[in-house]
Design an enzyme around this catalytic site. Structure first.
Site, PDB file in Angstrom:
ATOM      1  N   GLU A   1     -41.623  -4.735   4.050  1.00 52.89           N
ATOM      2  CA  GLU A   1     -40.264  -5.207   4.324  1.00 52.89           C
ATOM      3  C   GLU A   1     -39.721  -6.031   3.156  1.00 52.89           C
ATOM      4  OE1 GLU A   1     -40.172  -7.238   8.101  1.00 52.89           O
ATOM      5  OE2 GLU A   1     -38.206  -8.114   7.738  1.00 52.89           O
TER       6      GLU A   1
ATOM      7  N   SER B   1     -44.981 -12.328  13.812  1.00 52.46           N
ATOM      8  CA  SER B   1     -44.810 -12.511  12.376  1.00 52.46           C
ATOM      9  C   SER B   1     -45.610 -13.747  11.988  1.00 52.46           C
ATOM     10  CB  SER B   1     -43.314 -12.716  12.109  1.00 52.46           C
ATOM     11  OG  SER B   1     -43.098 -13.106  10.776  1.00 52.46           O
TER      12      SER B   1
ATOM     13  N   ASP C   1     -44.120  -8.444   4.844  1.00 50.77           N
ATOM     14  CA  ASP C   1     -42.726  -8.827   4.589  1.00 50.77           C
ATOM     15  C   ASP C   1     -42.691  -9.796   3.411  1.00 50.77           C
ATOM     16  OD1 ASP C   1     -40.072  -9.551   4.675  1.00 50.77           O
ATOM     17  OD2 ASP C   1     -40.132 -10.469   6.666  1.00 50.77           O
TER      18      ASP C   1
ATOM     19  N   GLY D   1     -36.649 -11.334  14.164  1.00 54.60           N
ATOM     20  CA  GLY D   1     -36.343 -12.630  14.764  1.00 54.60           C
ATOM     21  C   GLY D   1     -36.068 -13.690  13.721  1.00 54.60           C
TER      22      GLY D   1
ATOM     23  N   LYS E   1     -47.265  -8.818  11.601  1.00 58.90           N
ATOM     24  CA  LYS E   1     -46.582  -8.771  10.302  1.00 58.90           C
ATOM     25  C   LYS E   1     -47.042  -9.973   9.497  1.00 58.90           C
ATOM     26  CE  LYS E   1     -41.819 -10.241   9.410  1.00 58.90           C
ATOM     27  NZ  LYS E   1     -40.408  -9.948   9.747  1.00 58.90           N
TER      28      LYS E   1
ATOM     29  N   LYS F   1     -31.518  -7.618  12.765  1.00 60.94           N
ATOM     30  CA  LYS F   1     -31.468  -8.976  13.285  1.00 60.94           C
ATOM     31  C   LYS F   1     -30.068  -9.221  13.811  1.00 60.94           C
ATOM     32  CE  LYS F   1     -35.053 -11.210  10.643  1.00 60.94           C
ATOM     33  NZ  LYS F   1     -35.413 -12.003   9.474  1.00 60.94           N
TER      34      LYS F   1
ATOM     35  N   ASP G   1     -34.410  -5.788   5.395  1.00 61.60           N
ATOM     36  CA  ASP G   1     -34.001  -6.887   6.278  1.00 61.60           C
ATOM     37  C   ASP G   1     -32.778  -7.543   5.632  1.00 61.60           C
ATOM     38  OD1 ASP G   1     -33.711  -9.311   7.639  1.00 61.60           O
ATOM     39  OD2 ASP G   1     -35.757  -9.992   7.396  1.00 61.60           O
TER      40      ASP G   1
ATOM     41  N   LYS H   1     -46.534 -12.320   6.104  1.00 57.38           N
ATOM     42  CA  LYS H   1     -45.645 -12.681   5.002  1.00 57.38           C
ATOM     43  C   LYS H   1     -46.449 -12.547   3.715  1.00 57.38           C
ATOM     44  CE  LYS H   1     -41.985 -13.674   7.318  1.00 57.38           C
ATOM     45  NZ  LYS H   1     -40.715 -12.976   7.105  1.00 57.38           N
TER      46      LYS H   1
HETATM   47  O1  OSB Z   1     -37.958 -12.255   7.316  1.00 63.21           O
HETATM   48  O2  OSB Z   1     -38.250 -11.865   9.388  1.00 63.21           O
HETATM   49  C1  OSB Z   1     -38.074 -12.671   8.460  1.00 63.21           C
HETATM   50  C2  OSB Z   1     -38.221 -16.169  10.008  1.00 63.21           C
HETATM   51  C3  OSB Z   1     -37.387 -16.864   9.159  1.00 63.21           C
HETATM   52  C4  OSB Z   1     -36.838 -16.214   8.073  1.00 63.21           C
HETATM   53  C5  OSB Z   1     -37.115 -14.868   7.848  1.00 63.21           C
HETATM   54  C6  OSB Z   1     -37.929 -14.164   8.717  1.00 63.21           C
HETATM   55  C7  OSB Z   1     -38.513 -14.843   9.796  1.00 63.21           C
HETATM   56  C8  OSB Z   1     -39.435 -14.212  10.742  1.00 63.21           C
HETATM   57  C9  OSB Z   1     -39.402 -14.713  12.148  1.00 63.21           C
HETATM   58  O3  OSB Z   1     -40.248 -13.394  10.403  1.00 63.21           O
HETATM   59  C10 OSB Z   1     -40.090 -13.832  13.129  1.00 63.21           C
HETATM   60  C11 OSB Z   1     -39.845 -14.251  14.566  1.00 63.21           C
HETATM   61  O4  OSB Z   1     -38.803 -14.849  14.897  1.00 63.21           O
HETATM   62  O5  OSB Z   1     -40.713 -13.957  15.395  1.00 63.21           O
HETATM   63 MG    MG Z   2     -37.926 -10.096   7.064  1.00 55.78          MG
END
Ligand code: OSB
Ligand code: MG
Length: 390
Positions: free
Chosen positions: A216, A136, A189, A293, A162, A265, A241, A164
């Protein structure tokens, strides 16, 4: 099994690379480690992976600590259970606070599987010997910085990337990454950054041109209707999520067709037992899942790997190697990804040793029920470095 001692450790580790989503930005994490001891002296470890600030969900490291000390510890200490699934009963009356509960549930599962001499993955019913990992990537200062990050992770062999996204970081980054990597398994995401109006739905529908695996959580946490409306209008699968924190939410998602993919998660679902139930429910509804994660340290990450070994986890999970996040993790060996695969440990419990020395070095505060009857934690000046961006 009877829990006779509980220790909590709040630990800060710096990230190797600052992480920014549409809602917050952080350069280090404060997670709470839970150590349960039973009457035979066996221990189990869990991790409360709540972000420091209430920007992903309403919990913070501070609320998790307070709920753990005031409400979870008194219920779990002295509790007797045969199976880790039963441990949940001790905190069934507590509403919300899924991240805090997940830390205790994880420690219960680790303790129980160590006691049985089986790997956590096997205890959960996992069948995969290795799991596919994705990464991510946060919002970067420039498109060039983003392309550098993507190239680095692709070179490491990760199977999915992924990105953001947010209202100001949408088509341009996606187009740039897609142009540079035409065959990459790519997913975006938004962390609930968009409003479900007509114009936005049109903007998001334009993403269909880039062959994304999923989009996402574009809309608000409780907006199942908005997600359902979007899914009707775009070919790209919608993944939820933040919206799904219990099984009722998942049933709502399925009934309303508010998405075609689920990010499970462990923390958001309140622990491994619930996460596994969500997996089972999604599988019955034909919804593929993957494990998301929260930048877990090695304890939570190992639990994520174990969960991802269940058959329904058919998409790459956010279980990248420890080195993607931390210069040195609190478990040995660290979690390692080779060519985008993470091997599922076969040793008892989470299958990693916990590095007590490194925990002590990075400790912010600790709590131990073996201290005074009502131990007072050492107060620390709270310096939450996590910033909100809205
Ligand atoms: O939306 O998946 C999410 C981290 C903090 C808050 C939200 C998210 C995330 C991540 C972490 O995408 C991904 C990882 O732990 O590898
Ligand atoms: Mg997410």
């Amino acid at each position: 099994m009877r829990i006779t001692r509980i220790r909590l450790y709040e630990v800060r580790l710096p990230l190797v690379h600052r992480f920014r989503t549409s809602s917050h930005s952080k350069a280090s994490l404060d997670h709470i480690l839970v150590e349960l001891t039973d009457e035979a002296g066996a221990v189990g470890w869990g991790e409360i992976a709540s972000p420091a600030g209430p920007f992903y969900c309403s919990e913070t490291t501070g609320t998790a600590w307070a709920v753990a000390v005031d409400f979870l510890v008194p219920r779990v200490l002295g509790a007797v259970w045969d199976r880790p699934e039963d441990a949940e009963q001790s905190w069934a009356a507590i509403r919300g606070h899924e991240f805090a509960k997940a830390g205790f549930a994880g420690a219960g599962w680790d303790l129980w599987s160590r006691q049985q001499g089986v790997a956590l993955a096997a205890a959960l019913g996992g069948t995969r010997a290795r799991v596919r990992a994705g990464v991510s990537l946060g919002i970067e200062p420039t498109i060039d910085d983003l392309l550098t990050q993507v190239a680095r992770q692709v070179a490491h062999g990760y199977h999915r990337v992924k990105l953001k996204i947010g209202p100001d970081w949408l088509l341009e980054p996606v187009r740039a990454v897609r142009t540079a990597h035409p065959d990459l398994d790519l997913h975006v995401d938004a962390n609930a950054a968009f409003r479900p109006d007509e114009e936005t739905i049109g903007r998001l529908a334009a993403l269909d041109a880039y062959g994304l695996t999923m989009i996402e959580q574009p809309f608000g946490v409780r907006d199942f209707l908005g997600h359902a409306r979007l899914q009707e209008r775009i070919a790209t699968p919608v993944c939820l999520d933040e919206s799904v924190t219990d099984l009722d939410d998942l049933r709502t998602m399925i009934a309303l067709r508010a998405g075609r993919v689920l990010n499970i998660k462990v923390s958001r679902m309140g622990g491994l037992t619930r996460a596994r139930q969500a997996h089972d429910l999604a599988a019955a509804a034909g919804i593929p899942v993957w494990c998301g994660g929260m930048h877990e340290f090695g304890i939570g990450r190992a639990a994520n790997v174990a969960l991802s070994s269940l058959a329904g986890f058919s998409l790459p999970s956010d279980v990248s190697g420890s080195d993607k996040y931390y210069a040195r993790d609190i478990v040995t060996p660290p979690v390692v990804a080779r060519d985008g695969w993470v091997e599922v440990p076969t040793g008892p419990g989470i299958g990693h040793d916990v590095d007590r020395q490194w925990i002590q070095t990075n400790l912010l505060r600790a709590y131990d029920t073996a201290g005074s009857p009502r131990p007072t934690p050492t107060p620390i000046p709270r310096r939450p470095e996590e910033r909100d961006l809205r």
